[in-house]
Design an enzyme around this catalytic site. Structure first.
Site, PDB file in Angstrom:
ATOM      1  CD  GLN A  46     175.198  31.527  64.479  1.00 37.73           C
ATOM      2  OE1 GLN A  46     175.656  30.605  65.138  1.00 37.73           O
ATOM      3  NE2 GLN A  46     175.957  32.493  63.994  1.00 37.73           N
ATOM      4  CD  GLU A 112     170.583  24.887  70.193  1.00 39.94           C
ATOM      5  OE1 GLU A 112     170.044  25.543  71.102  1.00 39.94           O
ATOM      6  OE2 GLU A 112     170.675  25.285  69.031  1.00 39.94           O
ATOM      7  CG  HIS A 237     176.224  32.138  73.211  1.00 43.71           C
ATOM      8  ND1 HIS A 237     177.245  31.311  72.800  1.00 43.71           N
ATOM      9  CD2 HIS A 237     175.082  31.579  72.740  1.00 43.71           C
ATOM     10  CE1 HIS A 237     176.745  30.299  72.105  1.00 43.71           C
ATOM     11  NE2 HIS A 237     175.441  30.435  72.063  1.00 43.71           N
ATOM     12  NE  ARG A 283     172.929  29.072  75.111  1.00 39.28           N
ATOM     13  CZ  ARG A 283     172.167  29.704  74.233  1.00 39.28           C
ATOM     14  NH1 ARG A 283     171.602  30.855  74.553  1.00 39.28           N
ATOM     15  NH2 ARG A 283     171.947  29.194  73.042  1.00 39.28           N
ATOM     16  CG  HIS A 344     173.353  35.089  73.844  1.00 41.28           C
ATOM     17  ND1 HIS A 344     173.323  35.418  72.503  1.00 41.28           N
ATOM     18  CD2 HIS A 344     172.551  34.001  73.975  1.00 41.28           C
ATOM     19  CE1 HIS A 344     172.541  34.567  71.858  1.00 41.28           C
ATOM     20  NE2 HIS A 344     172.051  33.710  72.724  1.00 41.28           N
ATOM     21  CD  GLU A 368     167.290  39.366  74.658  1.00 39.55           C
ATOM     22  OE1 GLU A 368     168.339  39.486  75.308  1.00 39.55           O
ATOM     23  OE2 GLU A 368     167.267  39.256  73.413  1.00 39.55           O
ATOM     24  NE  ARG A 379     167.827  32.551  75.864  1.00 35.14           N
ATOM     25  CZ  ARG A 379     168.339  31.982  74.763  1.00 35.14           C
ATOM     26  NH1 ARG A 379     167.701  30.988  74.182  1.00 35.14           N
ATOM     27  NH2 ARG A 379     169.476  32.403  74.270  1.00 35.14           N
TER      28      ARG A 379
END
Length: 531
Positions: A46, A112, A237, A283, A344, A368, A379
């Site tokens: 997204q 982000e 995530h 994250r 994730h 990945e 990451r």
């Protein structure tokens, strides 16, 4: 049945499609994908793709943000290479038809978690879907690319395997591939084989990954003798929609990037006590914070609140997330979104060099499935699509040069031999083992680990591996059996690497070693199959 090609590409996300489009100018490409060509992790991405594209940003800043997020174990030379090659791959994507969102005449940039500047190019909140759309359309127009949908790779074919002896320099010759519809196994021979098969989120009970993410590429490469690295670093995530009917729908990090605040059920914001960046912390920190809040207060989830941004902004900036939440009875313009962490992104994988080549000659891995050294212990958001696109270009250039440097002969490759295997009438064995692996991986090898939990997980996976091996050779292979075999292999690799690392760094948090050990563990973990 045998298929001969110049390039065999396994996977159809941004990594596989980008490579195929470039390689097709130099030879025939066979593109194998498990379901339809658009079903990939890319399609579900997204947030966007990170790259330096404004005068307020610099390569050095992007490099530094990546190194900080990576918890001290990123390969700095790789980070700089990927960051500096980013603008060119963005231009490639735009030339292939990707339409990023604009603000006036310039591209709209968002921010982000972990980023010090706005550098995320996006297509509303469906960036991956837009990239996949454009690349699929370009691939479908290319005469030199043959697409094999509903095909799942079983195992790689190597020179050592064909000759039945250990070789100092092993070489990949292609792969055995199951046609999921007919049940027929095809033998693909290829001068160059590329793994672009994505991640392994389905090894965990809760994941925002699509069903195809069963770690096939990592498992096949390991069985073939390639080096695997840093499997302990599985990224969870922080914000997946929590709803009994929602199938692991991701609430993009861009929502927090645009001001959303994580709160407890009573409306109390809590990220300030965990990190100075609060809701925009990396994250791993946000996921552990949410996990701790849920355990401390006995709640099933926490909440993401962006209602203060106003309905008009929310519906225009996040139309897909808004609509999806609405379908589950949640109006994010008026109420908080219930969220939980979910598996994730795999930061480890098949170890490759700067040209994406593994230590098996003519076998490449990008996306990945690969371990490049970019992500380190965690990451940075939106660096994954960037990495895949950069390494697709590097792999293509290197592979083409390998082909130009000289012809090479293939040994006689046998077709798939099912032997005395029969059809199974006990698929409950597959479903039981599948469920058990995913549950103990979530409970024992999840966001927070311990030596005792890891030991329990390893004992269970070793027993299940024995059952799978016996079952695998006694019965005709099916897609479900292949995937079970692969998630079992990946689970064992994750546990083994987590047991090696005697510290807590990035995504690997072990309560028995709560600190970072830079003396002994500022390095990668490596694992290789013994023959």
């Amino acid at each position: 049945m045998k298929e001969k090609t110049d390039f065999l590409v396994i996977g159809s996300g941004i990594a596989g499609l980008s490579f195929a489009l470039q390689a097709a100018a130099h030879g025939r490409v066979a593109l194998v994908t498990k379901k339809d060509i658009s079903e990939s992790a890319t399609n579900y991405a997204q947030g966007g793709i990170a790259t330096v594209s404004s005068e307020e940003d610099t390569f050095d800043a992007h490099v530094q943000d990546t190194l900080v997020a990576g918890a001290g174990v990123c390969h700095e030379d790789v980070v700089r290479m990927v960051v500096e090659e980013g603008p060119q791959v963005i231009r490639n994507l735009i030339e292939w038809g990707v339409q990023f969102t604009k603000s006036g005449d310039a591209y709209d940039l968002t921010r982000e978690g972990g980023h010090s500047a706005r550098r995320i190019l996006h297509a509303e909140d469906i960036t991956g879907r837009e990239i996949e759309r454009a690349l699929v359309q370009a691939v479908l127009k290319h005469d030199n690319i043959t697409i094999y949908e509903d095909h799942i790779a079983i195992d790689l074919v190597t020179e050592a395997k064909v000759l039945k002896k250990n070789l100092e320099e092993n070489r990949c010759l292609g792969a055995h591939v199951l046609d999921r519809k007919s049940g027929e196994v095809r033998t693909f021979t290829a001068r160059i084989t590329l793994l672009a098969s994505g991640g392994a989120g389905k090894v965990y009970l809760y994941t925002c990954n699509p069903d195809v993410a069963t770690g096939d590429g990592v498992a096949m490469a390991y069985r073939a003798g390639a080096t695997i690295a840093n499997m302990e670093f599985m990224q969870f995530h922080p914000t997946t929609l929590y709803h009994p009917n929602a199938r692991s729908f991701l609430i993009s990090e861009a929502v927090r990037g645009e001001g959303a605040i994580l709160k407890r059920r009573d409306g109390t914001a809590f990220m300030e006590k965990y990190h100075h960046l609060k809701d925009l912390a990396p994250r791993d920190i946000v996921a552990r914070a949410i996990d701790n809040e849920m355990k401390t207060y006995g709640d099933d989830c926490v909440y993401l609140d962006i209602t203060h941004r106003g309905a008009e902004y929310i519906t225009s900036r996040f139309p897909n997330i808004y609509q999806t939440c609405l379908e589950y009875g949640i109006d994010m313009t008026k109420e908080m979104i219930p969220v939980v962490p979910a598996a994730h992104y795999l930061c480890g994988g098949v170890a490759v060099d700067k040209n994406a080549e593994t230590d098996i000659k003519h076998l490449y891995a990008i996306g990945e499935v690969a371990f490049t050294g970019l992500h380190g212990g965690n990451r940075l958001a939106s660096n994954s699509l960037l990495e895949a696109a950069v390494y697709a270009g590097r792999a293509y250039k290197h592979a083409v040069q390998v082909l130009k440097d000289g012809e090479f002969s293939f040994p006689q490759i046998p077709e798939w031999d099912a032997g005395t295997a029969t059809n199974s009438d006990e698929m409950v064995v597959v479903s039981q083992n599948w469920d058990e692996i995913r549950r103990f991986m979530w409970n024992y090898v999840g966001i927070v680990r311990s030596d005792k939990r890891l030991a329990r997980a390893m004992r269970r996976i070793e027993l299940i591996q024995d059952e799978i091996e016996e079952y695998y050779w006694n019965f005709i292979v099916t897609s479900d059996l292949i995937e079970l075999r692969n998630i079992a292999t990946v689970a064992q690799l994750i546990v083994a690497c987590a047991q090696m690392r005697k510290e807590s760094r990035g995504l690997n948090y072990n309560i028995d070693y709560p600190g970072v050990d830079d003396v002994n563990w500022k390095c990668d973990t490596h694992i290789k199959k013994k023959f």
